[in-house]
Design an enzyme around this catalytic site. Structure first.
Site, PDB file in Angstrom:
ATOM      1  CB  CYS A  78     -30.568 -13.258   6.628  1.00 44.76           C
ATOM      2  SG  CYS A  78     -32.136 -12.286   7.100  1.00 44.76           S
ATOM      3  CG  HIS A 169     -29.214 -13.708  11.041  1.00 45.08           C
ATOM      4  ND1 HIS A 169     -28.334 -13.175  10.402  1.00 45.08           N
ATOM      5  CD2 HIS A 169     -30.433 -13.400  10.491  1.00 45.08           C
ATOM      6  CE1 HIS A 169     -28.559 -12.166   9.512  1.00 45.08           C
ATOM      7  NE2 HIS A 169     -30.193 -12.382   9.788  1.00 45.08           N
ATOM      8  CD  GLU A 171     -25.300 -15.093  11.299  1.00 47.59           C
ATOM      9  OE1 GLU A 171     -25.811 -16.182  11.019  1.00 47.59           O
ATOM     10  OE2 GLU A 171     -25.732 -13.964  10.853  1.00 47.59           O
TER      11      GLU A 171
HETATM   12  N1  GLN Z   1     -34.359  -7.498   5.102  1.00 45.53           N
HETATM   13  C1  GLN Z   1     -33.273  -7.689   4.666  1.00 45.53           C
HETATM   14  C2  GLN Z   1     -33.242  -7.672   3.046  1.00 45.53           C
HETATM   15  O1  GLN Z   1     -34.120  -7.550   2.538  1.00 45.53           O
HETATM   16  C3  GLN Z   1     -32.292  -8.989   5.150  1.00 45.53           C
HETATM   17  C4  GLN Z   1     -32.410  -8.962   6.542  1.00 45.53           C
HETATM   18  C5  GLN Z   1     -31.132  -9.557   7.197  1.00 45.53           C
HETATM   19  O2  GLN Z   1     -30.101 -10.224   6.292  1.00 45.53           O
HETATM   20  N2  GLN Z   1     -31.117  -9.750   8.354  1.00 45.53           N
HETATM   21  O3  GLN Z   1     -32.171  -7.592   2.322  1.00 45.53           O
END
Ligand code: GLN
Length: 197
Positions: A78, A169, A171
């Site tokens: 992410c 995610h 994890e």
């Molecule tokens: N929206 C976050 C970003 O742009 C990422 C979200 C996440 O890691 N769950 O950094």
């Protein structure tokens, strides 16, 4: 196998628990010295702008780039995937540039931003469980990037060589498939650099 997990914010503890369940040793990384002796490193989710600032302040931005160039395995989830990209949009932001892809931050919009989906993956026969939390969309990947899983037809898990990135995610599920794959990737690169010495 020793895996360092960048532990600034977000769900680093969940990554550590899953990697330990798979038999790896883990260490929390907050300084360049913490990286010593690691075979791989995880960049967890969270807020990529905050994490970028921290990595720069601590000298970890350059240290992680060097670690990867020397063959250390890197896995970003992410916000971590955003940090690995060569190009970041919405808004544009500096990144490590270790994986040839363009990402759109918060790409799935606000309403459908956080939910669990199942999508096809090359890592297992059954659909892969993917937890999205304000994740980025991978808008474009370079020719030599392998797409290992998709969500709504878009690349969601991608890799090249020793670098792996997920817009979701893994994890936060009970499915260890993606982390198992990362450990195999890290082991392969440890073996490769041992041969090169
Ligand atoms: N929206 C976050 C970003 O742009 C990422 C979200 C996440 O890691 N769950 O950094």
């Amino acid at each position: 196998m020793k895996i360092g997990i960048v532990a600034i914010q977000g769900d680093f503890a969940a990554h550590a628990a899953m990697l330990r369940e798979l038999g790896a040793g883990t260490v929390e990384v907050r300084t360049v010295r913490d990286l010593e002796g690691c075979d791989g490193i995880v960049l967890p989710g969270g807020e990529s702008t905050t994490q970028l600032q921290f990595l720069k302040e601590e000298g970890l931005f350059d240290a992680i780039r060097n670690f990867s160039k020397q063959g250390g395995a890197v896995f970003g989830t992410c916000a971590g995937a955003i940090l690995l990209a060569t190009k970041v949009n919405n808004p544009p932001q500096e990144s490590l540039g270790l994986l040839d892809m363009t990402v759109l931050r918060n790409g799935y919009g606000r309403q459908l931003a956080s939910d669990v989906f199942y999508g096809p993956s090359t890592l297992k026969q059954q659909p892969l469980e993917m937890v999205f939390i304000r994740g980025p969309i991978i808008e474009e990947v370079g020719k030599d990037i392998a797409v290992l899983a998709r969500h709504e037809g878009k690349a969601a898990l991608v890799e090249k060589g020793n670098v792996l990135a997920a817009t979701f995610h893994p994890e936060l599920t009970d499915d260890t498939t993606v982390h198992q794959h990362f450990l195999e990737m890290a082991a392969a690169h440890v073996a490769e650099s041992a041969r090169a010495r």
